[in-house]
Design a protein around this motif. Structure first.
Motif, PDB file in Angstrom:
ATOM      1  N   GLU A 139      34.488  26.036  19.282  1.00  0.00           N
ATOM      2  CA  GLU A 139      33.928  26.414  20.587  1.00  0.00           C
ATOM      3  C   GLU A 139      35.026  26.881  21.532  1.00  0.00           C
ATOM      4  OE1 GLU A 139      31.548  23.099  21.857  1.00  0.00           O
ATOM      5  OE2 GLU A 139      29.871  23.720  20.592  1.00  0.00           O
ATOM      6  N   ALA A 140      36.177  26.169  21.512  1.00  0.00           N
ATOM      7  CA  ALA A 140      37.281  26.570  22.366  1.00  0.00           C
ATOM      8  C   ALA A 140      37.714  27.990  22.005  1.00  0.00           C
ATOM      9  CB  ALA A 140      38.451  25.602  22.216  1.00  0.00           C
ATOM     10  N   ALA A 141      37.796  28.272  20.707  1.00  0.00           N
ATOM     11  CA  ALA A 141      38.210  29.602  20.264  1.00  0.00           C
ATOM     12  C   ALA A 141      37.168  30.648  20.657  1.00  0.00           C
ATOM     13  CB  ALA A 141      38.416  29.610  18.752  1.00  0.00           C
ATOM     14  N   GLU A 142      35.893  30.278  20.532  1.00  0.00           N
ATOM     15  CA  GLU A 142      34.824  31.228  20.848  1.00  0.00           C
ATOM     16  C   GLU A 142      34.859  31.613  22.327  1.00  0.00           C
ATOM     17  OE1 GLU A 142      30.975  29.955  19.445  1.00  0.00           O
ATOM     18  OE2 GLU A 142      29.973  31.439  20.713  1.00  0.00           O
ATOM     19  N   VAL A 143      35.010  30.600  23.188  1.00  0.00           N
ATOM     20  CA  VAL A 143      35.014  30.866  24.624  1.00  0.00           C
ATOM     21  C   VAL A 143      36.230  31.725  25.008  1.00  0.00           C
ATOM     22  CG1 VAL A 143      35.240  29.803  26.903  1.00  0.00           C
ATOM     23  CG2 VAL A 143      33.662  28.842  25.250  1.00  0.00           C
ATOM     24  N   LEU A 144      37.354  31.517  24.308  1.00  0.00           N
ATOM     25  CA  LEU A 144      38.543  32.312  24.615  1.00  0.00           C
ATOM     26  C   LEU A 144      38.433  33.734  24.065  1.00  0.00           C
ATOM     27  CD1 LEU A 144      41.273  29.603  23.994  1.00  0.00           C
ATOM     28  CD2 LEU A 144      40.821  30.727  26.174  1.00  0.00           C
ATOM     29  N   GLY A 145      37.393  33.994  23.284  1.00  0.00           N
ATOM     30  CA  GLY A 145      37.156  35.351  22.815  1.00  0.00           C
ATOM     31  C   GLY A 145      37.729  35.670  21.447  1.00  0.00           C
TER      32      GLY A 145
ATOM     33  N   LEU B  55      27.611  29.311  24.338  1.00  0.00           N
ATOM     34  CA  LEU B  55      27.784  28.418  23.190  1.00  0.00           C
ATOM     35  C   LEU B  55      26.430  28.023  22.612  1.00  0.00           C
ATOM     36  CD1 LEU B  55      30.674  26.092  24.422  1.00  0.00           C
ATOM     37  CD2 LEU B  55      30.803  27.916  22.733  1.00  0.00           C
ATOM     38  N   ARG B  91      32.309  37.613  27.764  1.00  0.00           N
ATOM     39  CA  ARG B  91      33.090  36.374  27.563  1.00  0.00           C
ATOM     40  C   ARG B  91      34.398  36.397  28.337  1.00  0.00           C
ATOM     41  NH1 ARG B  91      31.144  36.193  22.173  1.00  0.00           N
ATOM     42  NH2 ARG B  91      29.690  34.462  22.061  1.00  0.00           N
ATOM     43  N   PHE B  98      36.718  21.961  28.671  1.00  0.00           N
ATOM     44  CA  PHE B  98      35.870  21.003  27.959  1.00  0.00           C
ATOM     45  C   PHE B  98      36.169  19.568  28.394  1.00  0.00           C
ATOM     46  CE2 PHE B  98      36.169  24.678  25.251  1.00  0.00           C
ATOM     47  CZ  PHE B  98      34.923  24.803  24.677  1.00  0.00           C
ATOM     48  N   ASN B 102      39.881  20.037  23.811  1.00  0.00           N
ATOM     49  CA  ASN B 102      39.871  20.988  22.704  1.00  0.00           C
ATOM     50  C   ASN B 102      41.069  21.924  22.695  1.00  0.00           C
ATOM     51  OD1 ASN B 102      37.511  19.989  21.597  1.00  0.00           O
ATOM     52  ND2 ASN B 102      36.222  21.317  22.829  1.00  0.00           N
ATOM     53  N   PHE B 104      44.469  23.375  20.941  1.00  0.00           N
ATOM     54  CA  PHE B 104      44.775  23.584  19.535  1.00  0.00           C
ATOM     55  C   PHE B 104      45.986  22.714  19.178  1.00  0.00           C
ATOM     56  CE2 PHE B 104      43.058  27.889  20.857  1.00  0.00           C
ATOM     57  CZ  PHE B 104      41.766  27.566  20.490  1.00  0.00           C
ATOM     58  N   ALA B 116      45.685  33.485  23.230  1.00  0.00           N
ATOM     59  CA  ALA B 116      44.490  34.302  23.483  1.00  0.00           C
ATOM     60  C   ALA B 116      44.814  35.527  24.355  1.00  0.00           C
ATOM     61  CB  ALA B 116      43.379  33.453  24.094  1.00  0.00           C
ATOM     62  N   VAL B 120      43.778  38.299  22.061  1.00  0.00           N
ATOM     63  CA  VAL B 120      42.403  38.690  22.395  1.00  0.00           C
ATOM     64  C   VAL B 120      42.428  39.764  23.488  1.00  0.00           C
ATOM     65  CG1 VAL B 120      40.177  37.913  23.282  1.00  0.00           C
ATOM     66  CG2 VAL B 120      41.470  36.446  21.731  1.00  0.00           C
ATOM     67  N   ARG B 164      45.131  27.087  30.158  1.00  0.00           N
ATOM     68  CA  ARG B 164      44.725  27.985  29.069  1.00  0.00           C
ATOM     69  C   ARG B 164      43.543  28.857  29.503  1.00  0.00           C
ATOM     70  NH1 ARG B 164      42.582  25.589  23.369  1.00  0.00           N
ATOM     71  NH2 ARG B 164      40.894  24.885  24.716  1.00  0.00           N
ATOM     72  N   MET B 168      43.490  33.533  30.975  1.00  0.00           N
ATOM     73  CA  MET B 168      42.643  34.677  30.609  1.00  0.00           C
ATOM     74  C   MET B 168      42.114  35.403  31.850  1.00  0.00           C
ATOM     75  SD  MET B 168      42.685  34.797  27.347  1.00  0.00           S
ATOM     76  CE  MET B 168      41.286  35.712  26.680  1.00  0.00           C
TER      77      MET B 168
END
Lengths: 236, 258
Positions: A139-145, B55, B91, B98, B102, B104, B116, B120, B164, B168
């Motif tokens: 989920e963390a990765a998904e939200v960060l894109g 999500l 997004r 969270f 969460n 890494f 990211a 990204v 983090r 973005m």
């Protein structure tokens, strides 16, 4: 036969054992990842039937063909002896398809049988590692894109490898000893050679040599894996 | 359309099997606004946040960021989502912090924060590092950039996860009970940085159980229960002089526990 000649012949066998070991790992470790993906596949080609009234058709809608095929493959690989699998791969082409095989085929048969067998075991180890990852990481990765591929290769896979190292060590050590099974297709690996010399010379010395070889080989494997575990111990 | 509306949710509905978690929720968040969402467990506030951050998918309803539509009810009455590419763009407008961080675990603080933006958002390494260092200084983490998350306290980890998200450069930042996983003595340091962001008029939506904090930092408070917005208004209106009986009950029980 003097000791030097015996050791020379044993070391030829040793080289073949190490070859089986190395090639099996080189091919089965990545193949296992592919198999693990297949095992976790959620692809349902008949989703469109989900709206149907008939219960049977709705069941087909939830049918996951890739997952089923891979499940059957893993079940066969784990459920039958590796020795038998070696024989099927070696004799199968002749008995099933009538294909004449060359003498050198026994080496390829050994590699093929070992690779498909070990890939199944590695796949289940990978799956265990992947499924033990918390949903929060995805989920963390998904939200960060991050894309799905980025998420897997950058976030999930490195953590998975750390978690599965102890299980992989087990499997790799088993592989060292399993190489001796290649004798069933007359491939002269270490143990086959030791037996031949022992029978000819009426001596147990070749077996002592073989025992030392397997033990030292596994010691090296265990030490290398311990080092690998240490190298990723900087995080939890 | 109004350019000040960052988040627009209309008639959002969501059920898990038979259980209706969101019953026709509508809300807008304006630029620079700090919105606190309070309510008992199971009131749907976390689900609302998860639907807003894509999500979870809505069963039906409308969802847009900066006027760009993420989802809308289609002809069959179900929510239809925008294309993959459009959702990727959307997004980039929001960030999420969270409850359990969460982070890494295999990345250092610096890599957590810069990976990211570099991979990204395709920013240059130099730019991403510069921005990250600025934010780390602001959050009091400048000496931690080469640490791994497991070497940090919970409060520090949560501040890293805020950095983090901010790296973005989101238009709006969501917080899902950001202090619930922390020891009481560590919540203060996290609330302090959120307060700092509020002073800078960062647009934020905060799901929280910290009533005093909500009162101090929020421009608007929403009280949710049973999948609906029971009451909303200024912190004074909702937290001090609630009109609805349900809100009064909740706050009374809450102050007993304090």
């Amino acid at each position: 036969m003097d000791i030097a000649a015996m050791l020379l012949r044993l070391s030829e066998g040793m080289l073949r054992s190490v070859t089986i070991f190395g090639l099996t790992l080189v091919f089965s470790l990545p193949l296992g990842l592919l198999v693990a993906f297949g095992r976790m596949s959620k692809w349902t080609p008949f989703t469109c039937l989900g709206e149907c009234k008939s219960g049977f058709l709705r069941k087909i809608a939830g049918f996951k063909p890739v997952q089923l095929i891979v499940k059957i493959y893993i079940s066969i690989m784990r459920g039958t002896p590796l020795m038998l699998q070696l024989m099927v791969v070696y004799f199968g082409p002749w008995f099933i398809f009538g294909i004449k095989i060359s003498l050198a085929y026994n080496f390829y048969a050994v590699i093929i049988a070992f690779v498909i067998n070990y890939a199944a075991y590695f796949a289940e180890i990978y799956r265990g590692g992947i499924e033990s990852m918390s949903k929060g990481q995805y989920e963390a990765a998904e939200v960060l894109g991050y894309s799905k591929a980025q998420t897997f290769f950058k976030i999930i896979m490195p953590q998975m490898f750390k978690r599965i190292l102890p299980s992989v060590t087990n499997e790799v050590i088993t592989l060292v000893k399993d190489t001796s099974l290649a004798f069933v297709v007359a491939y002269a690996e270490m143990f086959t050679v030791a037996k031949q010399i022992a029978a000819k010379e009426s001596s147990v010395m070749p077996f002592v040599g073989a025992a030392v070889f397997y033990y030292v080989f596994n010691l090296i494997v265990a030490l290398a894996m311990e080092k690998a575990e240490k190298s990723v111990s900087y995080y939890q | 359309m109004n350019e000040n509306i960052i988040l627009d949710v209309r008639n959002a509905k969501k059920s898990f099997d038979e259980l209706e978690v969101l019953k026709d929720i509508s809300l807008t968040v304006n630029r620079g606004e700090v919105l606190a969402i309070i309510g008992p467990s199971g009131s749907g506030k976390s689900t609302l946040l998860r639907c807003a951050t894509l999500l979870e998918t809505l069963d039906s309803g409308y969802l847009s960021y900066l006027g760009e539509k993420a989802a809308d009810t289609g002809v069959n009455g179900r929510a239809e989502y925008a294309s993959k590419a459009e959702l990727k763009q959307i997004r980039s407008y929001f960030g999420l912090v969270f409850q359990n961080f969460n982070l890494f675990p295999h990345y250092t603080v610096m890599k957590n924060v810069t990976d990211a933006p570099i991979n990204v958002s395709k920013r240059s390494k130099a730019e991403a590092y510069k921005k990250a260092r600025e934010l780390l200084i602001k959050m009091g983490l400048e000496d931690k950039e080469n640490y791994y998350p497991c070497q940090l306290s919970g409060g520090q980890q949560q501040r890293v996860s805020i950095v983090r998200a901010l790296a973005m450069e989101p238009q709006i930042l969501f917080f899902d009970e950001p202090t619930s996983a922390l020891d009481p003595e560590l919540t203060g340091e996290v609330l302090k940085v959120i307060r700092k962001l509020a002073e800078e008029h960062m647009t934020m939506v905060i799901v929280t159980h910290e009533m005093a904090f909500a009162r101090a930092v929020a421009d608007r408070v929403i009280f949710m229960d049973g999948g609906v917005i029971v009451e909303q208004g200024s912190p004074e209106e909702v937290l001090v002089n609630p009109k609805e009986e349900r809100t009064k009950q909740f706050l009374a029980r809450y102050s007993e526990e304090q």
